[in-house]
Write a protein that holds these residues in place. Structure first.
Motif, PDB file in Angstrom:
ATOM      1  N   PHE A   6      43.079  33.888  43.634  1.00 10.24           N
ATOM      2  CA  PHE A   6      43.631  32.714  44.192  1.00 10.24           C
ATOM      3  C   PHE A   6      44.021  32.794  45.600  1.00 10.24           C
ATOM      4  CE2 PHE A   6      47.372  35.180  42.088  1.00 10.24           C
ATOM      5  CZ  PHE A   6      48.285  35.221  42.966  1.00 10.24           C
ATOM      6  N   GLY A   7      44.615  31.777  46.388  1.00 13.84           N
ATOM      7  CA  GLY A   7      44.651  31.666  47.756  1.00 13.84           C
ATOM      8  C   GLY A   7      45.248  33.321  48.394  1.00 13.84           C
ATOM      9  N   ARG A   8      46.449  33.521  48.079  1.00 14.74           N
ATOM     10  CA  ARG A   8      46.811  34.682  48.737  1.00 14.74           C
ATOM     11  C   ARG A   8      46.062  35.967  48.424  1.00 14.74           C
ATOM     12  NH1 ARG A   8      49.990  33.197  53.077  1.00 14.74           N
ATOM     13  NH2 ARG A   8      51.541  31.593  52.236  1.00 14.74           N
ATOM     14  N   GLN A   9      45.485  36.050  47.065  1.00 15.67           N
ATOM     15  CA  GLN A   9      44.968  37.348  46.621  1.00 15.67           C
ATOM     16  C   GLN A   9      43.637  37.207  47.719  1.00 15.67           C
ATOM     17  OE1 GLN A   9      44.677  36.527  42.459  1.00 15.67           O
ATOM     18  NE2 GLN A   9      46.098  38.053  42.151  1.00 15.67           N
ATOM     19  N   GLN A  10      42.908  36.487  47.891  1.00 17.56           N
ATOM     20  CA  GLN A  10      41.825  36.011  48.483  1.00 17.56           C
ATOM     21  C   GLN A  10      42.093  36.482  49.960  1.00 17.56           C
ATOM     22  OE1 GLN A  10      39.895  32.336  48.429  1.00 17.56           O
ATOM     23  NE2 GLN A  10      37.552  33.218  48.743  1.00 17.56           N
ATOM     24  N   ASP A  11      43.057  35.892  50.576  1.00 17.50           N
ATOM     25  CA  ASP A  11      43.483  36.386  52.036  1.00 17.50           C
ATOM     26  C   ASP A  11      43.617  37.863  51.943  1.00 17.50           C
ATOM     27  OD1 ASP A  11      43.585  33.674  52.591  1.00 17.50           O
ATOM     28  OD2 ASP A  11      45.743  33.406  52.706  1.00 17.50           O
ATOM     29  N   PHE A  12      44.260  38.404  51.224  1.00 13.56           N
ATOM     30  CA  PHE A  12      44.334  39.982  51.086  1.00 13.56           C
ATOM     31  C   PHE A  12      43.185  40.592  51.039  1.00 13.56           C
ATOM     32  CE2 PHE A  12      45.105  43.934  48.615  1.00 13.56           C
ATOM     33  CZ  PHE A  12      46.273  44.471  49.391  1.00 13.56           C
ATOM     34  N   MET A  13      42.457  40.234  50.036  1.00 14.49           N
ATOM     35  CA  MET A  13      41.144  41.024  50.048  1.00 14.49           C
ATOM     36  C   MET A  13      40.199  40.785  51.156  1.00 14.49           C
ATOM     37  SD  MET A  13      40.284  40.389  45.996  1.00 14.49           S
ATOM     38  CE  MET A  13      38.849  41.558  45.922  1.00 14.49           C
ATOM     39  N   LEU A  14      40.196  39.739  51.632  1.00 18.94           N
ATOM     40  CA  LEU A  14      39.392  39.536  52.989  1.00 18.94           C
ATOM     41  C   LEU A  14      39.854  40.093  54.391  1.00 18.94           C
ATOM     42  CD1 LEU A  14      38.326  35.901  52.483  1.00 18.94           C
ATOM     43  CD2 LEU A  14      36.701  37.857  52.181  1.00 18.94           C
ATOM     44  N   SER A  15      41.134  40.484  54.236  1.00 20.94           N
ATOM     45  CA  SER A  15      41.753  41.012  55.434  1.00 20.94           C
ATOM     46  C   SER A  15      40.886  42.257  55.998  1.00 20.94           C
ATOM     47  CB  SER A  15      43.186  41.515  55.251  1.00 20.94           C
ATOM     48  OG  SER A  15      43.908  42.200  56.143  1.00 20.94           O
ATOM     49  N   ARG A  16      40.767  42.488  57.199  1.00 22.28           N
ATOM     50  CA  ARG A  16      40.076  43.688  57.683  1.00 22.28           C
ATOM     51  C   ARG A  16      41.000  44.765  58.302  1.00 22.28           C
ATOM     52  NH1 ARG A  16      34.541  42.811  59.806  1.00 22.28           N
ATOM     53  NH2 ARG A  16      33.667  41.088  58.415  1.00 22.28           N
ATOM     54  N   ARG A  27      54.701  40.368  38.030  1.00 24.15           N
ATOM     55  CA  ARG A  27      53.459  39.435  37.198  1.00 24.15           C
ATOM     56  C   ARG A  27      52.732  38.417  38.230  1.00 24.15           C
ATOM     57  NH1 ARG A  27      52.090  42.220  33.636  1.00 24.15           N
ATOM     58  NH2 ARG A  27      51.016  40.590  32.869  1.00 24.15           N
ATOM     59  N   SER A  28      52.759  38.820  39.315  1.00 25.31           N
ATOM     60  CA  SER A  28      52.111  37.756  40.179  1.00 25.31           C
ATOM     61  C   SER A  28      50.536  38.172  40.438  1.00 25.31           C
ATOM     62  CB  SER A  28      52.778  37.702  41.623  1.00 25.31           C
ATOM     63  OG  SER A  28      52.900  39.039  42.174  1.00 25.31           O
ATOM     64  N   GLY A  29      50.219  39.411  39.999  1.00 20.62           N
ATOM     65  CA  GLY A  29      48.592  39.533  40.039  1.00 20.62           C
ATOM     66  C   GLY A  29      48.522  40.727  41.278  1.00 20.62           C
ATOM     67  N   LYS A  30      49.509  41.426  41.773  1.00 19.10           N
ATOM     68  CA  LYS A  30      49.266  42.395  42.536  1.00 19.10           C
ATOM     69  C   LYS A  30      48.452  43.456  42.490  1.00 19.10           C
ATOM     70  CE  LYS A  30      53.736  43.237  43.099  1.00 19.10           C
ATOM     71  NZ  LYS A  30      54.074  42.215  41.771  1.00 19.10           N
ATOM     72  N   THR A  31      48.608  44.120  41.363  1.00 16.65           N
ATOM     73  CA  THR A  31      48.105  45.147  40.576  1.00 16.65           C
ATOM     74  C   THR A  31      46.595  44.711  40.428  1.00 16.65           C
ATOM     75  OG1 THR A  31      49.946  46.342  39.776  1.00 16.65           O
ATOM     76  CG2 THR A  31      47.850  46.940  38.921  1.00 16.65           C
ATOM     77  N   ASP A  37      40.225  45.349  44.569  1.00 16.50           N
ATOM     78  CA  ASP A  37      39.857  45.508  46.110  1.00 16.50           C
ATOM     79  C   ASP A  37      39.493  47.120  46.132  1.00 16.50           C
ATOM     80  OD1 ASP A  37      40.130  44.899  49.066  1.00 16.50           O
ATOM     81  OD2 ASP A  37      41.489  46.629  48.903  1.00 16.50           O
ATOM     82  N   CYS A  38      39.965  48.044  45.089  1.00 19.50           N
ATOM     83  CA  CYS A  38      39.756  49.468  45.103  1.00 19.50           C
ATOM     84  C   CYS A  38      38.452  49.692  44.752  1.00 19.50           C
ATOM     85  CB  CYS A  38      40.852  50.306  44.369  1.00 19.50           C
ATOM     86  SG  CYS A  38      40.444  52.024  44.267  1.00 19.50           S
ATOM     87  N   ILE A  39      37.894  48.939  43.502  1.00 19.97           N
ATOM     88  CA  ILE A  39      36.761  49.148  43.027  1.00 19.97           C
ATOM     89  C   ILE A  39      35.692  48.489  44.073  1.00 19.97           C
ATOM     90  CG2 ILE A  39      35.154  47.974  41.260  1.00 19.97           C
ATOM     91  CD1 ILE A  39      37.733  48.033  39.418  1.00 19.97           C
ATOM     92  N   MET A  40      35.991  47.686  44.788  1.00 19.03           N
ATOM     93  CA  MET A  40      34.992  47.252  45.787  1.00 19.03           C
ATOM     94  C   MET A  40      34.693  48.384  46.813  1.00 19.03           C
ATOM     95  SD  MET A  40      36.259  43.120  46.179  1.00 19.03           S
ATOM     96  CE  MET A  40      35.614  43.180  48.000  1.00 19.03           C
ATOM     97  N   HIS A  41      35.769  48.843  47.311  1.00 19.31           N
ATOM     98  CA  HIS A  41      35.703  50.015  48.060  1.00 19.31           C
ATOM     99  C   HIS A  41      34.981  51.212  47.518  1.00 19.31           C
ATOM    100  CE1 HIS A  41      38.596  47.848  50.679  1.00 19.31           C
ATOM    101  NE2 HIS A  41      38.283  48.588  51.609  1.00 19.31           N
ATOM    102  N   LEU A  42      34.970  51.496  46.525  1.00 16.13           N
ATOM    103  CA  LEU A  42      34.243  52.483  45.716  1.00 16.13           C
ATOM    104  C   LEU A  42      33.029  52.316  45.871  1.00 16.13           C
ATOM    105  CD1 LEU A  42      37.107  53.627  42.975  1.00 16.13           C
ATOM    106  CD2 LEU A  42      36.211  55.042  44.644  1.00 16.13           C
ATOM    107  N   GLU A  43      32.587  51.266  45.130  1.00 13.91           N
ATOM    108  CA  GLU A  43      31.243  50.722  45.234  1.00 13.91           C
ATOM    109  C   GLU A  43      30.439  50.767  46.510  1.00 13.91           C
ATOM    110  OE1 GLU A  43      28.889  49.232  42.643  1.00 13.91           O
ATOM    111  OE2 GLU A  43      29.781  51.085  41.586  1.00 13.91           O
TER     112      GLU A  43
END
Length: 158
Positions: A6-16, A27-31, A37-43
């Protein structure tokens, strides 16, 4: 498992930003967002120097071994299930087919960080770990110009 941020999660993932933090209610989805994000970095081996001899290394740190096993690594493994990785449950180490590795480490045993050259560190529930651990993490990513992601729940007492 499908993940649609969702919005804030997407902002977090797109941050450079090299170092990022996510602090929100329980329970807001941080983990979840950090696992993906970690899996994307590993891949993708994000930010890895092509001349680096060591494997791309990510470290997942939780305040206790119990939290690491029951919460952080469990969520990580659920999102990573579609990928063809090896998991050593006794050492909490994951190995990707592309050579990337993830180590699960408890903040109760920070000595396991010593000597590691990390490309990515995720500290789950960071408000429950010591400042010394965070400073050690800064040292572990310095050579590789790696990233640190810290996550914490609002309302946690220090």
């Amino acid at each position: 498992m499908i993940f649609e941020p969702f919005g804030r999660q997407q902002d977090f993932m797109l941050s450079r930003a090299r170092h990022r933090a996510a602090f929100a209610a329980k329970r807001s989805g941080k983990t979840n967002v950090c696992a993906v994000d970690c899996i994307m970095h590993l891949e993708n081996k994000t930010g890895m120097d092509p001349n680096q001899r060591e494997p791309y290394l990510a470290v997942l740190i939780a305040p206790t071994a119990d939290m690491l096993r029951r919460l952080s690594l469990k969520t990580f493994a659920q999102y990573a299930a579609p990928f063809n990785f090896e998991h050593n449950k006794s050492t909490q180490e994951f190995r990707w087919p592309n050579g990337s590795e993830l180590y699960g480490i408890s903040a109760e045993r920070p000595a396991r960080l010593e000597g590691l050259k990390c490309n990515y560190i995720w500290i789950d529930e960071a408000l429950q770990v010591t400042e010394q651990l965070f400073l050690e993490c800064l040292a572990r990513v310095s050579d590789a110009k790696g990233k640190i992601v810290i996550v914490g729940s609002l309302g946690v007492q220090l």
